[in-house]
Design a protein around this motif. Structure first.
Motif, PDB file in Angstrom:
ATOM      1  N   ARG A  15       0.849  -1.188   0.000  1.00 42.11           N
ATOM      2  CA  ARG A  15       0.000   0.000   0.000  1.00 42.11           C
ATOM      3  C   ARG A  15       0.886   1.240   0.000  1.00 42.11           C
ATOM      4  O   ARG A  15       1.754   1.388   0.863  1.00 42.11           O
ATOM      5  CB  ARG A  15      -0.930  -0.009   1.210  1.00 42.11           C
ATOM      6  CG  ARG A  15      -2.075   0.986   1.130  1.00 42.11           C
ATOM      7  CD  ARG A  15      -3.129   0.644   2.151  1.00 42.11           C
ATOM      8  NE  ARG A  15      -4.248   1.563   2.119  1.00 42.11           N
ATOM      9  CZ  ARG A  15      -5.323   1.452   2.887  1.00 42.11           C
ATOM     10  NH1 ARG A  15      -5.422   0.446   3.754  1.00 42.11           N
ATOM     11  NH2 ARG A  15      -6.301   2.328   2.801  1.00 42.11           N
ATOM     12  N   VAL A  28      -9.042   6.066  -3.527  1.00 40.86           N
ATOM     13  CA  VAL A  28      -8.306   4.806  -3.442  1.00 40.86           C
ATOM     14  C   VAL A  28      -8.212   4.194  -4.834  1.00 40.86           C
ATOM     15  O   VAL A  28      -9.220   4.075  -5.540  1.00 40.86           O
ATOM     16  CB  VAL A  28      -8.994   3.819  -2.478  1.00 40.86           C
ATOM     17  CG1 VAL A  28      -8.251   2.487  -2.455  1.00 40.86           C
ATOM     18  CG2 VAL A  28      -9.085   4.408  -1.076  1.00 40.86           C
ATOM     19  N   ASP A  57      -4.438   6.988  -2.678  1.00 44.82           N
ATOM     20  CA  ASP A  57      -4.068   5.901  -1.769  1.00 44.82           C
ATOM     21  C   ASP A  57      -4.058   4.629  -2.617  1.00 44.82           C
ATOM     22  O   ASP A  57      -5.103   4.157  -3.063  1.00 44.82           O
ATOM     23  CB  ASP A  57      -5.105   5.811  -0.648  1.00 44.82           C
ATOM     24  CG  ASP A  57      -4.794   4.722   0.368  1.00 44.82           C
ATOM     25  OD1 ASP A  57      -3.702   4.133   0.293  1.00 44.82           O
ATOM     26  OD2 ASP A  57      -5.654   4.456   1.233  1.00 44.82           O
ATOM     27  N   LEU A  89     -10.936  -5.686  -0.049  1.00 42.28           N
ATOM     28  CA  LEU A  89     -11.300  -4.309   0.283  1.00 42.28           C
ATOM     29  C   LEU A  89     -11.959  -4.257   1.665  1.00 42.28           C
ATOM     30  O   LEU A  89     -11.660  -3.369   2.475  1.00 42.28           O
ATOM     31  CB  LEU A  89     -12.245  -3.737  -0.774  1.00 42.28           C
ATOM     32  CG  LEU A  89     -11.659  -3.525  -2.174  1.00 42.28           C
ATOM     33  CD1 LEU A  89     -12.750  -3.046  -3.130  1.00 42.28           C
ATOM     34  CD2 LEU A  89     -10.510  -2.528  -2.150  1.00 42.28           C
ATOM     35  N   LEU A  94     -11.863  -0.711   3.481  1.00 37.66           N
ATOM     36  CA  LEU A  94     -12.169   0.212   2.384  1.00 37.66           C
ATOM     37  C   LEU A  94     -13.585  -0.051   1.893  1.00 37.66           C
ATOM     38  O   LEU A  94     -13.817  -0.924   1.060  1.00 37.66           O
ATOM     39  CB  LEU A  94     -11.156   0.038   1.251  1.00 37.66           C
ATOM     40  CG  LEU A  94      -9.698   0.333   1.626  1.00 37.66           C
ATOM     41  CD1 LEU A  94      -8.760  -0.083   0.512  1.00 37.66           C
ATOM     42  CD2 LEU A  94      -9.518   1.814   1.966  1.00 37.66           C
ATOM     43  N   VAL A  98     -13.963   2.392  -5.100  1.00 41.26           N
ATOM     44  CA  VAL A  98     -12.555   2.611  -5.428  1.00 41.26           C
ATOM     45  C   VAL A  98     -12.374   2.650  -6.940  1.00 41.26           C
ATOM     46  O   VAL A  98     -13.238   2.213  -7.704  1.00 41.26           O
ATOM     47  CB  VAL A  98     -11.667   1.500  -4.826  1.00 41.26           C
ATOM     48  CG1 VAL A  98     -11.837   1.425  -3.319  1.00 41.26           C
ATOM     49  CG2 VAL A  98     -11.978   0.143  -5.468  1.00 41.26           C
TER      50      VAL A  98
END
Length: 291
Positions: A15, A28, A57, A89, A94, A98
């Motif tokens: 990441r 993201v 990100d 995810l 998250l 995305v």
């Protein structure tokens, strides 16, 4: 570097956070690589750094069976790959939609995810995505046959051992991993059974799509069909390039991705275009004005 367990499978994840604080409004971007000999490094050394520098990100992971991720004996269909993505995810916390950037098979995963889980996808970039369009059935058959021949060669010619004897340890390791994946899992059968995405499957993709294909690629027609069938698709055809466009025209692809993503993800346009590095712009053919 971290291992994350999702759906009972251990995934190797990298990441890259942008400079400054990461908040709820930080876009993201998840990168999805290709099959067999590929892994997250193909994005780590091409797009991931510039995307993070532009304010995203960035999440990279090795698909099941690839790279440093676990290699379960089954679960290599396109829908299983989408399920892996969604579960990963969730495991990372998250929950917001995305942006997906997929190369080759990863592009097919991104498109499938946008079709069946639009709630998790804000938009996507499909670079040389396959298993798409009217000719996808023939392509899938050719790919399955190629993988079968490769699997037989790995199993009976001891290619990893020969490469070790020649002193090429890195390539020997890649061959050993490919051998384990092709001969130790259902990947080939799963690829052969993949239903092509065409017609209604493509037209129901409501998220914005950037499709990037090499002009010399045998998948170029798939890109043209994406532009015709997906309501909000912008097609960029890169002159003089084939299926390896991400590796061979990295600066140009990087520029296209960042410039397309910046206004949609709320990235600083100056930072995004400055990180692109490419000057030439391939022909861009949106189906409508909203691409």
């Amino acid at each position: 570097m971290a291992d994350v367990v999702a759906r009972g499978v251990r995934f190797h994840v990298q990441r890259l956070a942008p400079a400054g604080r990461v908040g709820a409004s930080t876009p993201v971007v998840v990168c999805l690589h290709g099959l067999v000999m590929d892994n997250l490094s193909s994005f780590y050394y091409t797009l991931a750094g510039p995307l993070a520098a532009a304010g995203a990100d960035v999440v990279l992971y090795d698909l099941r069976g690839h790279g440093r991720s676990a290699r379960p004996p089954s679960g290599y269909t396109l829908d299983e790959s989408v399920a892996d993505l969604v579960a990963l995810l969730d495991a990372l916390g998250l929950r917001q939609p995305v942006y997906l950037v997929g190369n080759s098979y990863g592009g097919a995963v991104a498109l499938r995810a946008a079709a069946v889980r639009p709630d998790r996808v804000a938009g996507l970039v499909a670079i040389e995505a396959h298993a798409i369009g009217d000719g996808a059935g023939e392509w899938i058959e050719r790919m399955s046959n190629t993988l079968t021949v490769t699997a037989l060669g790995l199993a009976y010619d001891d290619m990893p051992g020969q490469l070790r004897l020649l002193g090429n340890r890195k390539l020997a390791r890649s061959a050993r991993l490919a051998d384990a994946l092709l001969n130790g899992t259902t990947l080939i059968d799963d690829i052969a059974a993949t239903p092509p995405m065409a017609g209604a499957d493509l037209s129901r993709i409501a998220r914005p799509v950037l499709a990037i294909y090499g002009a010399l690629s045998d998948l170029a027609e798939a890109g043209r069909q994406l532009a015709r069938e997906v309501p909000h698709c912008t097609l960029c055809v890169v002159p003089g390039q084939a299926h390896t466009v991400l590796r061979e025209a990295t600066a140009l692809v990087r520029g296209l991705v960042l410039e397309w993503l910046a206004p949609r993800a709320g990235l600083p346009v100056r930072a995004a275009t400055g990180a692109g590095g490419g000057q030439a712009t391939p022909a861009s053919t949106p189906r409508d004005g909203s691409g």
